[in-house]
Design a protein around this motif. Structure first.
Motif, PDB file in Angstrom:
ATOM      1  N   THR A 243       0.825  -1.208   0.000  1.00 12.75           N
ATOM      2  CA  THR A 243       0.000   0.000   0.000  1.00 12.75           C
ATOM      3  C   THR A 243       0.857   1.255   0.000  1.00 12.75           C
ATOM      4  N   ALA A 244       1.943   1.257   0.796  1.00 13.47           N
ATOM      5  CA  ALA A 244       2.774   2.453   0.909  1.00 13.47           C
ATOM      6  C   ALA A 244       3.776   2.558  -0.234  1.00 13.47           C
ATOM      7  N   LEU A 245       4.570   1.514  -0.462  1.00 15.22           N
ATOM      8  CA  LEU A 245       5.709   1.611  -1.380  1.00 15.22           C
ATOM      9  C   LEU A 245       5.331   1.422  -2.840  1.00 15.22           C
ATOM     10  N   ILE A 246       4.237   0.700  -3.114  1.00 13.24           N
ATOM     11  CA  ILE A 246       3.853   0.453  -4.509  1.00 13.24           C
ATOM     12  C   ILE A 246       2.620   1.269  -4.887  1.00 13.24           C
ATOM     13  N   ALA A 247       1.536   1.143  -4.075  1.00 17.44           N
ATOM     14  CA  ALA A 247       0.329   1.935  -4.348  1.00 17.44           C
ATOM     15  C   ALA A 247       0.497   3.391  -3.936  1.00 17.44           C
ATOM     16  N   LYS A 248       1.502   3.692  -3.096  1.00 16.87           N
ATOM     17  CA  LYS A 248       1.853   5.045  -2.649  1.00 16.87           C
ATOM     18  C   LYS A 248       0.706   5.732  -1.916  1.00 16.87           C
ATOM     19  N   ASN A 249       0.016   4.950  -1.112  1.00 13.89           N
ATOM     20  CA  ASN A 249      -1.092   5.469  -0.310  1.00 13.89           C
ATOM     21  C   ASN A 249      -0.699   5.375   1.157  1.00 13.89           C
ATOM     22  N   ALA A 250       0.005   6.392   1.636  1.00 16.47           N
ATOM     23  CA  ALA A 250       0.542   6.370   2.991  1.00 16.47           C
ATOM     24  C   ALA A 250      -0.567   6.343   4.033  1.00 16.47           C
ATOM     25  N   LYS A 251      -1.658   7.073   3.794  1.00 19.28           N
ATOM     26  CA  LYS A 251      -2.737   7.131   4.774  1.00 19.28           C
ATOM     27  C   LYS A 251      -3.418   5.780   4.938  1.00 19.28           C
ATOM     28  N   GLN A 252      -3.687   5.103   3.829  1.00 21.50           N
ATOM     29  CA  GLN A 252      -4.333   3.802   3.909  1.00 21.50           C
ATOM     30  C   GLN A 252      -3.438   2.781   4.603  1.00 21.50           C
ATOM     31  N   ASP A 256      -4.551   0.893   8.022  1.00 17.89           N
ATOM     32  CA  ASP A 256      -4.655  -0.567   8.081  1.00 17.89           C
ATOM     33  C   ASP A 256      -3.789  -1.144   9.192  1.00 17.89           C
ATOM     34  N   MET A 257      -2.556  -0.667   9.288  1.00 20.61           N
ATOM     35  CA  MET A 257      -1.645  -1.223  10.291  1.00 20.61           C
ATOM     36  C   MET A 257      -1.960  -0.715  11.690  1.00 20.61           C
ATOM     37  N   ALA A 258      -2.555   0.468  11.795  1.00 18.33           N
ATOM     38  CA  ALA A 258      -2.969   0.951  13.107  1.00 18.33           C
ATOM     39  C   ALA A 258      -4.034   0.032  13.697  1.00 18.33           C
ATOM     40  N   LYS A 259      -4.943  -0.467  12.840  1.00 20.56           N
ATOM     41  CA  LYS A 259      -5.975  -1.393  13.296  1.00 20.56           C
ATOM     42  C   LYS A 259      -5.387  -2.749  13.681  1.00 20.56           C
ATOM     43  N   VAL A 260      -4.389  -3.172  12.936  1.00 24.03           N
ATOM     44  CA  VAL A 260      -3.773  -4.475  13.198  1.00 24.03           C
ATOM     45  C   VAL A 260      -2.913  -4.428  14.452  1.00 24.03           C
ATOM     46  N   LEU A 261      -2.087  -3.367  14.575  1.00 19.92           N
ATOM     47  CA  LEU A 261      -1.144  -3.268  15.684  1.00 19.92           C
ATOM     48  C   LEU A 261      -1.714  -2.574  16.910  1.00 19.92           C
ATOM     49  N   HIS A 262      -2.875  -1.940  16.751  1.00 21.53           N
ATOM     50  CA  HIS A 262      -3.525  -1.208  17.857  1.00 21.53           C
ATOM     51  C   HIS A 262      -2.633  -0.082  18.379  1.00 21.53           C
ATOM     52  N   VAL A 263      -2.046   0.681  17.445  1.00 22.29           N
ATOM     53  CA  VAL A 263      -1.232   1.838  17.801  1.00 22.29           C
ATOM     54  C   VAL A 263      -1.562   2.967  16.822  1.00 22.29           C
ATOM     55  N   GLU A 264      -1.197   4.196  17.214  1.00 17.82           N
ATOM     56  CA  GLU A 264      -1.352   5.351  16.325  1.00 17.82           C
ATOM     57  C   GLU A 264      -0.122   5.454  15.424  1.00 17.82           C
ATOM     58  N   ILE A 265      -0.347   5.636  14.114  1.00 15.68           N
ATOM     59  CA  ILE A 265       0.763   5.704  13.171  1.00 15.68           C
ATOM     60  C   ILE A 265       0.591   6.927  12.290  1.00 15.68           C
ATOM     61  N   GLU A 266       1.656   7.722  12.161  1.00 16.49           N
ATOM     62  CA  GLU A 266       1.648   8.921  11.322  1.00 16.49           C
ATOM     63  C   GLU A 266       1.756   8.522   9.848  1.00 16.49           C
ATOM     64  N   PRO A 267       0.874   9.041   8.975  1.00 17.80           N
ATOM     65  CA  PRO A 267       0.900   8.637   7.562  1.00 17.80           C
ATOM     66  C   PRO A 267       2.179   9.017   6.807  1.00 17.80           C
ATOM     67  N   GLU A 268       2.766  10.181   7.096  1.00 14.85           N
ATOM     68  CA  GLU A 268       4.004  10.646   6.446  1.00 14.85           C
ATOM     69  C   GLU A 268       3.874  10.671   4.914  1.00 14.85           C
ATOM     70  N   GLU A 269       2.812  11.305   4.415  1.00 11.59           N
ATOM     71  CA  GLU A 269       2.540  11.287   2.984  1.00 11.59           C
ATOM     72  C   GLU A 269       3.608  12.022   2.171  1.00 11.59           C
ATOM     73  N   ALA A 270       4.018  13.193   2.645  1.00  9.19           N
ATOM     74  CA  ALA A 270       5.010  13.981   1.905  1.00  9.19           C
ATOM     75  C   ALA A 270       6.337  13.241   1.822  1.00  9.19           C
ATOM     76  N   ARG A 271       6.735  12.633   2.909  1.00  9.89           N
ATOM     77  CA  ARG A 271       8.012  11.910   2.940  1.00  9.89           C
ATOM     78  C   ARG A 271       7.985  10.688   2.023  1.00  9.89           C
ATOM     79  N   LEU A 272       6.846   9.997   2.016  1.00 11.87           N
ATOM     80  CA  LEU A 272       6.717   8.825   1.151  1.00 11.87           C
ATOM     81  C   LEU A 272       6.770   9.231  -0.325  1.00 11.87           C
ATOM     82  N   GLU A 273       6.100  10.348  -0.661  1.00 11.37           N
ATOM     83  CA  GLU A 273       6.084  10.797  -2.047  1.00 11.37           C
ATOM     84  C   GLU A 273       7.495  11.132  -2.520  1.00 11.37           C
ATOM     85  N   LYS A 274       8.270  11.815  -1.683  1.00 11.58           N
ATOM     86  CA  LYS A 274       9.637  12.159  -2.044  1.00 11.58           C
ATOM     87  C   LYS A 274      10.500  10.901  -2.189  1.00 11.58           C
ATOM     88  N   MET A 275      10.321   9.959  -1.289  1.00  6.90           N
ATOM     89  CA  MET A 275      11.147   8.753  -1.294  1.00  6.90           C
ATOM     90  C   MET A 275      10.891   7.896  -2.527  1.00  6.90           C
TER      91      MET A 275
END
Length: 539
Positions: A243-252, A256-275
């Motif tokens: 979802t993040a590295l191929i579909a480039k959807n940081a928020k999704q 998804d992983m916040a629900k699985v891991l039961h933690v809060e996770i920052e989407p980091e959309e700008a950083r993912l787009e640059k990377m």
């Protein structure tokens, strides 16, 4: 220079072992349970197929499948598997792991059932329809290899990732074991149900009409575990790495992983787009950059899996001939067709319990302690030793010491599973970048199935029974068993050398191994050769 990991991926890497890990192992593992059952249960019924459809009442001898038909029935599923691995491996990177994950399982369910309904007006018709359905069964099985391995590697944490991927593959051992148990149960039920005063006892060497139900039920049972898993497979979220590295959807990915891991996770959309826009993250499978970074690795994973599967599948598929050669299975004319299924199933069950299943789970227990490289090297080494120990004094074992032969035969299974049969599945899911991970695993697995096809159409053909002379009784064991074991010993020896092409991946994140978190070096920096990942010596 390594960059800081995305928060969502770092959360997966450092996560403690949780319920979702075990859920993923069971969901993905049941696919491999079904895979192994479907691929290896055919060895339980091939002798029965020969006695049903190629029995000659004029000479009064139990029939056998002609070598070409036997090789086709056994090997056609492997051909389908090879093509499925390539197709679904590529599709998993293009469409997503989850979107095609259910398709493979549905195909396995339908074709398992259809195999049991194989039809035809004569023997060739039945064999042709059986081969057709088993080809598509293999096609679905093939898709399970790259998808299950990739999904499990992308869900796991880096500390126990090897054990989790190996545990998925270890379900294959239970599938092989269940194939033997189902063969035992079905043959015993059909034999005992008719061994009553109301029915005549089957004469020695007979093939009663009810035997036709036995092989059909055994093959159709493969649909059961796959059907039980389908709903839960569809409920799994897509992996964060896709979802993040191929579909480039940081928020999704973060949601998804916040629900699985039961933690809060920052989407980091700008950083993912640059990377993901950096040139080093854009190279394709057929590029010079891929060849520079991963060409040797792909050669290593494909060659090791190819050599391993020549030995592993040959052993499994012609084990009934080996059991006959050492006298563990009596001559066909001394028992009815259903009794023969029972004895073949019993032999397979014992070998699976004593060698196959323990080997898989030894790998699960030690892979993150010892490392992939050492386990694979050890496995190939002991396989080589035991193959030659079986083959060189083969006629001595055949005549004087069946127990020692069978113990060493079981040990070859143990060290193939506590060795390359597990590690060749694990490593390709770790060393390639996310956008090519499923494709490269599919290519590696397809090379393995090419080796399995060599075993099915080559070694299996050479070890098929030949008609005995007029003065002899029944059928002689295949003349190629001893020679086949010698060749398999040299094949395992070659696997030792190819193991040195594969790097150690233990304890590192997937992005660190593949080089995906390596920053591009600017042109203004001191000119020096960029460091590429995976040059770590495999020790």
């Amino acid at each position: 220079m390594p960059r800081e990991q995305l928060e969502v991926l770092n959360a997966l890497d450092v996560a403690k072992t949780q319920l979702y890990h075990f859920t993923a192992i069971i969901i993905a593992g049941m696919g491999f349970f079904t895979d192994a059952y479907d691929l290896f249960s055919i060895s339980v019924v091939t002798k029965l197929l020969g006695r049903i459809y190629y029995y000659d009442p004029h000479i009064g001898k139990p029939g056998v499948l002609p070598p070409g038909i036997s090789a086709a029935v056994t090997g056609v599923a492997l051909v389908g598997t090879l093509l499925g691995q390539l197709f679904f491996g590529w599709l998993g990177d293009k469409m997503g792991r989850k979107k095609v994950y259910g398709v493979t399982l549905l195909l396995m369910i339908l074709c398992s059932l259809a195999s049991g309904f194989s039809f035809g007006a004569h023997a060739k018709g039945v064999m042709a329809s059986l081969c057709f359905f088993r080809f598509w069964l293999g096609f679905g099985i093939g898709g399970d290899y790259p998808l299950s391995a990739t999904i499990m590697s992308e869900y796991a944490n880096k500390k126990t990732r090897g054990a989790f991927i190996a545990a998925v593959f270890a379900m294959q051992g239970f599938g092989i074991l269940t194939g033997g148990i189902v063969g035992l149960a079905v043959s015993a039920i059909f034999e005992n149900a008719y061994s009553t005063p109301a029915f005549d006892v089957d004469p020695l060497g007979s093939t009663p009409p009810r035997a036709d139900y036995v092989w059909r039920i055994i093959l159709m049972f493969g649909a059961v575990p796959a059907a039980l898993t389908y709903y839960w497979r569809m409920k799994m979220p897509e992996t964060a790495r896709y979802t993040a590295l191929i579909a480039k959807n940081a928020k999704q990915a973060a949601d998804d992983m916040a629900k699985v891991l039961h933690v809060e996770i920052e989407p980091e959309e700008a950083r993912l787009e640059k990377m993901t826009q950096e040139p080093s993250q854009q190279y394709g499978l057929f590029s010079r950059e891929f060849l520079r970074r991963h060409g040797i690795h792909l050669l290593g994973t494909t060659s090791c899996w190819f050599l391993l599967d020549i030995a592993f599948y040959s052993q499994n598929l012609f084990q009934k001939n080996i059991f006959t050669a050492v006298g563990w299975l009596p001559a066909a004319k001394t028992m009815s067709a259903i009794q023969e299924v029972y004895k073949v199933s019993r032999a397979q069950t014992i070998i699976a319990m004593c060698g196959t299943v323990p080997g898989y789970w030894f790998t699960v227990a030690f892979i993150d302690r010892i490392g992939r490289f050492k386990i694979q090297l050890m496995g190939f080494t002991f396989m080589t030793i035991f193959m030659f120990a079986l083959a060189i004094p083969f006629y001595h074992w055949e005549e004087h010491n069946h127990a020692a032969f069978l113990i060493m035969y079981a040990l070859t299974f143990f060290f193939s599973n506590f060795g390359p049969n597990s590690t060749t599945f694990v490593v390709p899911a770790e060393i390639f970048p996310a956008r090519l991970r499923s494709t490269c695993h599919g290519i590696s697995a397809a090379a393995g199935k090419a080796g399995a096809i060599v075993g099915a159409f080559g070694f299996l053909y050479s070890s098929e029974p030949r008609i005995a002379s007029e003065d002899d009784q029944g059928y002689k064991p295949g003349i190629g068993v001893k020679d086949s074991l010698i060749v398999l010993g040299f094949v395992s020896l070659m696997g030792i050398f190819c193991t040195f092409l594969v790097p150690e991946t233990n304890g590192r994140s997937l992005e660190e191994i593949s080089g995906e978190n390596e920053e591009d070096i600017s042109d203004e920096t001191e000119p020096e050769k960029p460091t590429s990942y995976n040059r770590t010596a495999p020790v």
